[in-house]
Design a protein around this motif. Sequence first.
Motif, PDB file in Angstrom:
ATOM      1  N   SER A 125      -5.209 -42.267  -4.603  1.00 48.17           N
ATOM      2  CA  SER A 125      -6.361 -41.507  -4.103  1.00 48.17           C
ATOM      3  C   SER A 125      -5.988 -40.515  -3.020  1.00 48.17           C
ATOM      4  N   GLY A 126      -4.851 -40.717  -2.363  1.00 49.58           N
ATOM      5  CA  GLY A 126      -4.478 -39.893  -1.210  1.00 49.58           C
ATOM      6  C   GLY A 126      -4.768 -40.547   0.117  1.00 49.58           C
ATOM      7  N   PHE A 127      -5.535 -41.640   0.125  1.00 46.34           N
ATOM      8  CA  PHE A 127      -5.742 -42.392   1.362  1.00 46.34           C
ATOM      9  C   PHE A 127      -4.447 -43.124   1.723  1.00 46.34           C
ATOM     10  N   ALA A 128      -4.052 -43.024   2.980  1.00 48.58           N
ATOM     11  CA  ALA A 128      -2.805 -43.646   3.429  1.00 48.58           C
ATOM     12  C   ALA A 128      -3.092 -44.599   4.582  1.00 48.58           C
ATOM     13  N   TYR A 129      -2.062 -45.236   5.060  1.00 43.90           N
ATOM     14  CA  TYR A 129      -2.048 -45.932   6.344  1.00 43.90           C
ATOM     15  C   TYR A 129      -1.232 -45.102   7.319  1.00 43.90           C
ATOM     16  N   GLY A 130      -1.519 -45.244   8.604  1.00 46.53           N
ATOM     17  CA  GLY A 130      -0.685 -44.584   9.593  1.00 46.53           C
ATOM     18  C   GLY A 130       0.756 -45.034   9.521  1.00 46.53           C
ATOM     19  N   PHE A 131       0.983 -46.315   9.164  1.00 46.14           N
ATOM     20  CA  PHE A 131       2.363 -46.805   9.138  1.00 46.14           C
ATOM     21  C   PHE A 131       3.104 -46.417   7.864  1.00 46.14           C
ATOM     22  N   PRO A 164      -6.391 -36.254  -4.699  1.00 48.63           N
ATOM     23  CA  PRO A 164      -6.521 -37.469  -5.504  1.00 48.63           C
ATOM     24  C   PRO A 164      -5.916 -37.318  -6.894  1.00 48.63           C
ATOM     25  N   GLY A 165      -5.118 -38.332  -7.275  1.00 46.17           N
ATOM     26  CA  GLY A 165      -4.503 -38.352  -8.593  1.00 46.17           C
ATOM     27  C   GLY A 165      -3.168 -37.664  -8.689  1.00 46.17           C
ATOM     28  N   GLN A 166      -2.690 -37.066  -7.577  1.00 46.10           N
ATOM     29  CA  GLN A 166      -1.471 -36.261  -7.646  1.00 46.10           C
ATOM     30  C   GLN A 166      -0.210 -36.983  -7.195  1.00 46.10           C
ATOM     31  N   ASP A 167      -0.334 -38.160  -6.622  1.00 45.03           N
ATOM     32  CA  ASP A 167       0.850 -38.836  -6.097  1.00 45.03           C
ATOM     33  C   ASP A 167       0.477 -40.290  -5.827  1.00 45.03           C
ATOM     34  N   TYR A 168       1.373 -41.015  -5.200  1.00 47.24           N
ATOM     35  CA  TYR A 168       1.154 -42.407  -4.809  1.00 47.24           C
ATOM     36  C   TYR A 168       1.476 -42.558  -3.328  1.00 47.24           C
ATOM     37  N   ILE A 169       0.629 -43.269  -2.593  1.00 45.14           N
ATOM     38  CA  ILE A 169       0.965 -43.728  -1.252  1.00 45.14           C
ATOM     39  C   ILE A 169       0.137 -44.969  -0.962  1.00 45.14           C
ATOM     40  N   TYR A 170       0.761 -45.919  -0.320  1.00 42.63           N
ATOM     41  CA  TYR A 170       0.104 -47.172   0.009  1.00 42.63           C
ATOM     42  C   TYR A 170      -0.843 -46.952   1.186  1.00 42.63           C
ATOM     43  N   GLY A 171      -2.111 -47.315   1.010  1.00 49.30           N
ATOM     44  CA  GLY A 171      -3.066 -47.000   2.059  1.00 49.30           C
ATOM     45  C   GLY A 171      -4.369 -47.769   1.964  1.00 49.30           C
ATOM     46  N   ILE A 172      -5.433 -47.183   2.521  1.00 48.33           N
ATOM     47  CA  ILE A 172      -6.704 -47.878   2.714  1.00 48.33           C
ATOM     48  C   ILE A 172      -7.647 -47.757   1.518  1.00 48.33           C
ATOM     49  N   GLY A 173      -7.114 -47.389   0.368  1.00 47.23           N
ATOM     50  CA  GLY A 173      -7.968 -47.231  -0.808  1.00 47.23           C
ATOM     51  C   GLY A 173      -8.752 -48.480  -1.160  1.00 47.23           C
ATOM     52  N   ILE A 174      -8.155 -49.661  -0.984  1.00 49.24           N
ATOM     53  CA  ILE A 174      -8.864 -50.889  -1.366  1.00 49.24           C
ATOM     54  C   ILE A 174      -9.921 -51.238  -0.329  1.00 49.24           C
ATOM     55  N   ASP A 175      -9.754 -50.819   0.922  1.00 51.30           N
ATOM     56  CA  ASP A 175     -10.849 -50.963   1.882  1.00 51.30           C
ATOM     57  C   ASP A 175     -12.057 -50.168   1.401  1.00 51.30           C
ATOM     58  N   TRP A 176     -11.811 -48.960   0.920  1.00 52.13           N
ATOM     59  CA  TRP A 176     -12.908 -48.167   0.357  1.00 52.13           C
ATOM     60  C   TRP A 176     -13.443 -48.797  -0.929  1.00 52.13           C
ATOM     61  N   ALA A 177     -12.573 -49.413  -1.720  1.00 53.44           N
ATOM     62  CA  ALA A 177     -13.054 -50.095  -2.922  1.00 53.44           C
ATOM     63  C   ALA A 177     -14.032 -51.209  -2.553  1.00 53.44           C
TER      64      ALA A 177
END
Length: 380
Positions: A125-131, A164-177
């Motif tokens: 989605s493009g949502f990331a974590y700061g870390f 959104p949909g263009q790459d991968y990064i581990y982040g807060i997407g599941i918080d939004w889910a």
Amino acid sequence: MSYSRFEDALAKAVAERRIAGAVALVTDRDGALYEHAHGARTAGQDVAMDAGTLFWIASMTKALVSVGALKLVEAGKLTLDEDLARLIPEFADLQVLDGVDADGKPKVRPARSPITLRRLLSHTSGFAYGFTSPDLLAWATATGAADPSSGSRAAHKQPLVFDPGQDYIYGIGIDWAGVVIEAASGQRLDAYLAEHVTGPLGMADTGFKLSPDQAARAASVHVRGPEGVMPIPFGLPPEPEVLPGGGGLYSTAGDYGRFLRMLMGSGPQLLSEATLRELATLQTAPGVGGFKSALPGMSHDYDPYPGMPTGYGLATLITPDPTGDGRRGGSLTWAGLANTYYWADPVDGRGGVLMTQLLPFADPEVLELFKALERDAYGV
């Protein structure tokens, strides 16, 4: 089956005060095959780890919330590929980080594609974590933005690091889910999971808040100091506006074993066979799934299988090839920030859990313990 290599390694780590203790479990489709606890719930205290010990499982929460979202897809209340702005107003005008201006301040531009459930669940989605994103960390520092861990909904509306949909990064997407689940179901996330996921699976010790009895059985979070591991103050916001669907659950090894059996197609089934297959299908380009850490005090770099074309599905990381330590190709796996880990092998019908409470994440010694547990589980 002998687990002597794992047990010897765990005993050594505890004796040398490298970790306070751990609980491990191995299960097949019919039930637990092995459970072992060693060490203390809190370093320096006499209360031993046991099967009833509760752990903050952090990002192991993500798989449970993802399954909850997929149940709403099966119920026709969500789809994987619709624009979720109809449910989540914040998604209508998201911004994407786009370099820095002449003064060195981060620039943003409007997102060019929508947020969908598939993109949230697969970390595309493009949502990331700061870390996991130096760019997002720089934006937060420059703007003074609150961290999503505060529990504020406003803090979750952060800029994306790509369209959104263009790459991968581990982040807060599941918080939004989790927020999407609440909007689609009309229930608070904790109530929804209790009714539709943890309750049907009999996961009585899994939840966002600890009862007095559970708090008395909880392990402390630790860090390593000059004299060995030591407990640190730790607690999640008691009444957050947004329940942390990406990392807020407490659980036990036994409870999580019940969830792994479901992922392997056994026990109470929450999802159809077709949805389980989709869950275990790569949604990302192969070769992604780990991350480089922008905050070493929180996490080491994490690439669990260098050289393997891993990728994220709709709930977990997928290892498409055999690990060499026992697991078959097509296995599911992930972890939690305080060094908790799991795998589920649908081909062989075997899964495992290792629970510790130690920061930072991806501790090399705990990862070796997890590998030893897998090797003993398969007799490798």
